[in-house]
Design an enzyme around this catalytic site. Structure first.
Site, short mmCIF file in Angstrom:
data_model
loop_
_atom_site.label_atom_id
_atom_site.label_comp_id
_atom_site.label_asym_id
_atom_site.label_seq_id
_atom_site.Cartn_x
_atom_site.Cartn_y
_atom_site.Cartn_z
N ASP A 43 0.62 -1.08 -0.81
CA ASP A 43 -0.02 0.11 0.26
C ASP A 43 0.73 1.18 -0.13
OD1 ASP A 43 0.62 -0.11 2.73
OD2 ASP A 43 -1.18 -0.36 3.22
N ASP A 82 -1.35 -5.79 -0.41
CA ASP A 82 -1.45 -5.45 0.72
C ASP A 82 -3.22 -5.94 0.88
OD1 ASP A 82 0.22 -5.02 3.20
OD2 ASP A 82 1.19 -3.19 1.70
N LYS A 110 -1.10 -9.81 2.98
CA LYS A 110 -0.39 -8.97 4.16
C LYS A 110 -1.33 -8.15 4.67
CE LYS A 110 3.73 -6.10 3.58
NZ LYS A 110 2.92 -4.91 4.72
N GLU A 174 8.88 -4.59 9.79
CA GLU A 174 9.17 -3.26 9.32
C GLU A 174 10.48 -2.44 10.94
OE1 GLU A 174 6.95 -1.08 7.10
OE2 GLU A 174 7.79 0.41 7.13
O1 KIV Z 1 3.47 -0.89 1.91
C1 KIV Z 1 4.94 -1.23 1.68
O2 KIV Z 1 5.46 -1.27 0.73
C2 KIV Z 1 4.84 -2.19 2.70
C3 KIV Z 1 6.41 -2.00 3.11
C4 KIV Z 1 7.28 -1.51 3.78
C5 KIV Z 1 7.08 -3.74 3.35
O3 KIV Z 1 4.13 -3.04 3.48
#
Ligand code: KIV
Length: 249
Positions: A43, A82, A110, A174
């Site tokens: 995201d 995401d 995720k 993270e």
């Molecule tokens: O959205 C994204 O790019 C992420 C990474 C920072 C792991 O969640």
């Protein structure tokens, strides 16, 4: 394409796992040709593709468009999508939205934080789930490292154990101290993918725009660019403009 079991086997045999974000057809194709293990349709596209100031500003509609484009560009790569802010605010809604992302081409989804009931429901419905602990951009009030204080460290470790117990096969960690990244990696069966979590996690993920130097903004301390696409791009466009201007009628 690496299946969940093949990815887990990489952890068990101490082979590192590479993940990079991609958001569209062209760059997904590039990532697949480079043979990355996993592509994350993060995201973070809110910031790097759409110019929003927060990942909270994008929703399912955008995530589905970008997931479909990446799936077209990288049909042989394991794609993680995401779950955007609030799309997983309860178990029923999360299941509906996770199914849409899988239909759009993701192999797993995720989600940020220890949302136990949501995770339980997704796993029970055969959705492969990737957790995300440490700094959680959807709800964080700042982007400082987390997990330094002993209490915070213990909480993140416990959450990683809990998520693993619930069937999460991979956890993005993270912006946490390297020692904590190492401890979690050693203590849980789930794969750990670090971003600013030190070198001892099972794999690493970075945002594509940071890796290729595609912007002239601020880079996170853990993401030094490997290329300078931004300058190359400006230069290429300047050369094109010159060629247009120098053409006679
Ligand atoms: O959205 C994204 O790019 C992420 C990474 C920072 C792991 O969640």
């Amino acid at each position: 394409m690496l299946s969940v079991n093949e990815l887990i086997n990489k952890k068990r045999t101490s082979q590192k796992i590479s993940m990079i974000t991609a958001y569209d057809f062209a760059f997904a194709k590039m990532a697949e040709m480079a043979q990355v293990d996993q592509i994350l349709v993060g995201d973070s596209l809110a910031n790097v593709m759409l110019g929003y100031s927060s990942t909270r500003e994008i929703g399912m509609e955008e995530m589905l468009v970008f997931t479909k484009a990446v799936a077209k560009g990288a049909p042989h790569t394991h794609i993680v999508s995401d779950m955007p802010y609030l799309s997983d605010s309860n178990a029923k809604l999360a299941l509906e939205n996770a199914k849409k992302l899988i239909e759009a081409g993701a192999k797993s989804v995720k989600l940020e934080g220890a949302k136990l009931e949501v995770i339980e429901t997704l796993v029970a419905n055969n959705i492969a789930v990737v957790g995300h602990l440490g700094l959680l951009p959807q709800t964080a009030s700042n982007f400082k490292q987390v997990g330094k204080a002993p209490q915070e460290e213990l909480q993140i470790l416990k959450e990683a154990e809990l998520l693993t117990k619930l069937g999460v096969f991979e956890i993005v960690l993270e912006h946490i101290p390297s020692g904590l990244g190492q401890k979690i990696t050693q203590e849980v069966d789930a794969i750990t993918i670090g971003i600013g979590a030190g070198p001892f996690t099972d794999g690493q993920v970075l945002v594509l725009h940071d890796v290729l130097g595609m912007h002239n903004g601020k880079y996170p301390p853990f993401a030094s660019p490997f290329k300078d696409f931004f300058s190359e791009g400006v230069q290429g466009i300047k050369e094109y403009i010159q060629s247009v201007n120098s053409t006679s009628n």
